[in-house]
Write a protein that holds these residues in place. Structure first.
Motif, short mmCIF file in Angstrom:
data_model
loop_
_atom_site.label_atom_id
_atom_site.label_comp_id
_atom_site.label_asym_id
_atom_site.label_seq_id
_atom_site.Cartn_x
_atom_site.Cartn_y
_atom_site.Cartn_z
N TYR A 1 0.81 -1.22 0.00
CA TYR A 1 0.00 0.00 0.00
C TYR A 1 0.84 1.27 0.00
O TYR A 1 0.41 2.31 0.47
CB TYR A 1 -1.00 0.02 1.17
CG TYR A 1 -1.99 -1.11 1.08
CD1 TYR A 1 -3.02 -1.09 0.15
CD2 TYR A 1 -1.87 -2.22 1.90
CE1 TYR A 1 -3.92 -2.15 0.05
CE2 TYR A 1 -2.76 -3.28 1.82
CZ TYR A 1 -3.78 -3.23 0.88
OH TYR A 1 -4.66 -4.26 0.78
N ILE A 2 2.04 1.17 -0.53
CA ILE A 2 2.88 2.35 -0.69
C ILE A 2 2.79 2.80 -2.13
O ILE A 2 3.02 2.03 -3.07
CB ILE A 2 4.34 2.05 -0.29
CG1 ILE A 2 4.41 1.73 1.20
CG2 ILE A 2 5.25 3.21 -0.65
CD1 ILE A 2 5.78 1.36 1.71
N ALA A 3 2.43 4.07 -2.31
CA ALA A 3 2.27 4.64 -3.64
C ALA A 3 3.63 5.03 -4.20
O ALA A 3 4.46 5.60 -3.50
CB ALA A 3 1.37 5.86 -3.59
N LYS B 1 -8.08 9.53 -5.40
CA LYS B 1 -9.21 8.73 -4.96
C LYS B 1 -8.76 7.69 -3.93
O LYS B 1 -9.43 7.50 -2.91
CB LYS B 1 -9.88 8.04 -6.16
CG LYS B 1 -10.66 8.98 -7.03
CD LYS B 1 -11.27 8.26 -8.21
CE LYS B 1 -12.04 9.22 -9.09
NZ LYS B 1 -12.62 8.56 -10.26
N ASP B 2 -7.63 7.04 -4.19
CA ASP B 2 -7.12 6.03 -3.26
C ASP B 2 -6.77 6.65 -1.91
O ASP B 2 -6.88 6.00 -0.87
CB ASP B 2 -5.88 5.34 -3.83
CG ASP B 2 -6.21 4.37 -4.95
OD1 ASP B 2 -7.41 4.05 -5.14
OD2 ASP B 2 -5.27 3.93 -5.65
N GLN B 3 -6.33 7.91 -1.92
CA GLN B 3 -5.94 8.60 -0.69
C GLN B 3 -7.10 9.35 -0.03
O GLN B 3 -6.90 10.03 0.97
CB GLN B 3 -4.80 9.58 -0.98
CG GLN B 3 -3.54 8.91 -1.48
CD GLN B 3 -2.99 7.92 -0.48
OE1 GLN B 3 -2.83 8.25 0.70
NE2 GLN B 3 -2.70 6.72 -0.93
N TYR C 1 -8.48 11.99 -1.11
CA TYR C 1 -8.38 13.44 -1.31
C TYR C 1 -9.60 13.95 -2.08
O TYR C 1 -9.97 15.10 -1.96
CB TYR C 1 -7.12 13.81 -2.08
CG TYR C 1 -5.83 13.56 -1.34
CD1 TYR C 1 -5.73 13.66 0.04
CD2 TYR C 1 -4.66 13.23 -2.04
CE1 TYR C 1 -4.54 13.42 0.71
CE2 TYR C 1 -3.47 13.00 -1.39
CZ TYR C 1 -3.42 13.10 -0.02
OH TYR C 1 -2.22 12.88 0.63
N ILE C 2 -10.18 13.07 -2.89
CA ILE C 2 -11.40 13.37 -3.62
C ILE C 2 -12.35 12.18 -3.48
O ILE C 2 -11.91 11.08 -3.17
CB ILE C 2 -11.15 13.69 -5.13
CG1 ILE C 2 -10.45 12.54 -5.83
CG2 ILE C 2 -10.35 14.96 -5.28
CD1 ILE C 2 -10.29 12.74 -7.33
N ASP C 3 -13.62 12.41 -3.76
CA ASP C 3 -14.59 11.33 -3.67
C ASP C 3 -14.33 10.31 -4.76
O ASP C 3 -13.97 10.66 -5.88
CB ASP C 3 -16.02 11.88 -3.81
CG ASP C 3 -16.41 12.76 -2.64
OD1 ASP C 3 -15.92 12.50 -1.52
OD2 ASP C 3 -17.21 13.69 -2.84
N LYS C 4 -14.52 9.05 -4.44
CA LYS C 4 -14.30 7.97 -5.41
C LYS C 4 -15.30 7.99 -6.55
O LYS C 4 -15.06 7.43 -7.59
CB LYS C 4 -14.32 6.62 -4.70
CG LYS C 4 -13.18 6.49 -3.71
CD LYS C 4 -13.08 5.10 -3.15
CE LYS C 4 -12.06 5.05 -2.05
NZ LYS C 4 -10.77 4.60 -2.41
N ASN C 5 -16.44 8.67 -6.40
CA ASN C 5 -17.47 8.74 -7.44
C ASN C 5 -17.07 9.66 -8.58
O ASN C 5 -17.65 9.59 -9.65
CB ASN C 5 -18.78 9.25 -6.87
CG ASN C 5 -19.21 8.46 -5.65
OD1 ASN C 5 -18.53 7.57 -5.19
ND2 ASN C 5 -20.36 8.81 -5.12
N ILE C 6 -16.14 10.54 -8.34
CA ILE C 6 -15.78 11.55 -9.35
C ILE C 6 -14.96 10.93 -10.44
O ILE C 6 -14.14 10.15 -10.29
CB ILE C 6 -15.03 12.73 -8.69
CG1 ILE C 6 -15.94 13.41 -7.70
CG2 ILE C 6 -14.53 13.71 -9.72
CD1 ILE C 6 -15.31 14.53 -6.91
#
Length: 125
Positions: free
Chosen positions: A70-72, A116-118, A120-125
């Protein structure tokens, strides 16, 4: 970029002129801009703020990978460079709750996926 921002109060006009500038930059030049702005001590981060404001890194050829741990990790192609999530996060403007307001990467699909993974924004976007 500073001249564009100071000369035109309308963000749409600013975007029009900054897009002309951005269109002239190669992936190598965009990579150099990214590296140049990593250190905030040179100009107190003012140039990085302009890069974020104008979303200059939107067309950077970058690949996001989320490892099994899980490291980006991020890889810029041509030239090949590897970056950490801490380095990428410097190019985000967030609100007090940690939600993304603006990114130097604009609508770059790889960075949107990371955001999205973090959460920071909604996953729906």
């Amino acid at each position: 970029m500073k001249l564009i921002k100071n000369s035109f109060p309308d963000i749409d006009v600013q975007k029009k002129y900054s897009n002309i500038l951005r269109a002239q930059l190669s992936n190598q030049e965009l990579s150099l801009l990214l590296l140049n702005c990593l250190c905030p001590h040179v100009d107190n981060g003012q140039f990085r703020k302009l890069v974020i404001h104008f979303e200059l890194l939107e067309h950077l050829d970058i690949t996001y990978t989320l490892g099994s741990d899980y490291i980006a990790t991020f890889t810029i192609n041509n030239p090949t460079m590897h970056l950490t999530s801490n380095e990428i996060d410097l190019y985000f403007s967030t609100d007090t709750s940690g939600k993304l307001i603006k990114s130097a990467f604009g609508q770059n699909a790889q960075i949107i996926s990371y955001c999205k993974d973090q959460n920071y924004i909604d996953k729906n976007i």
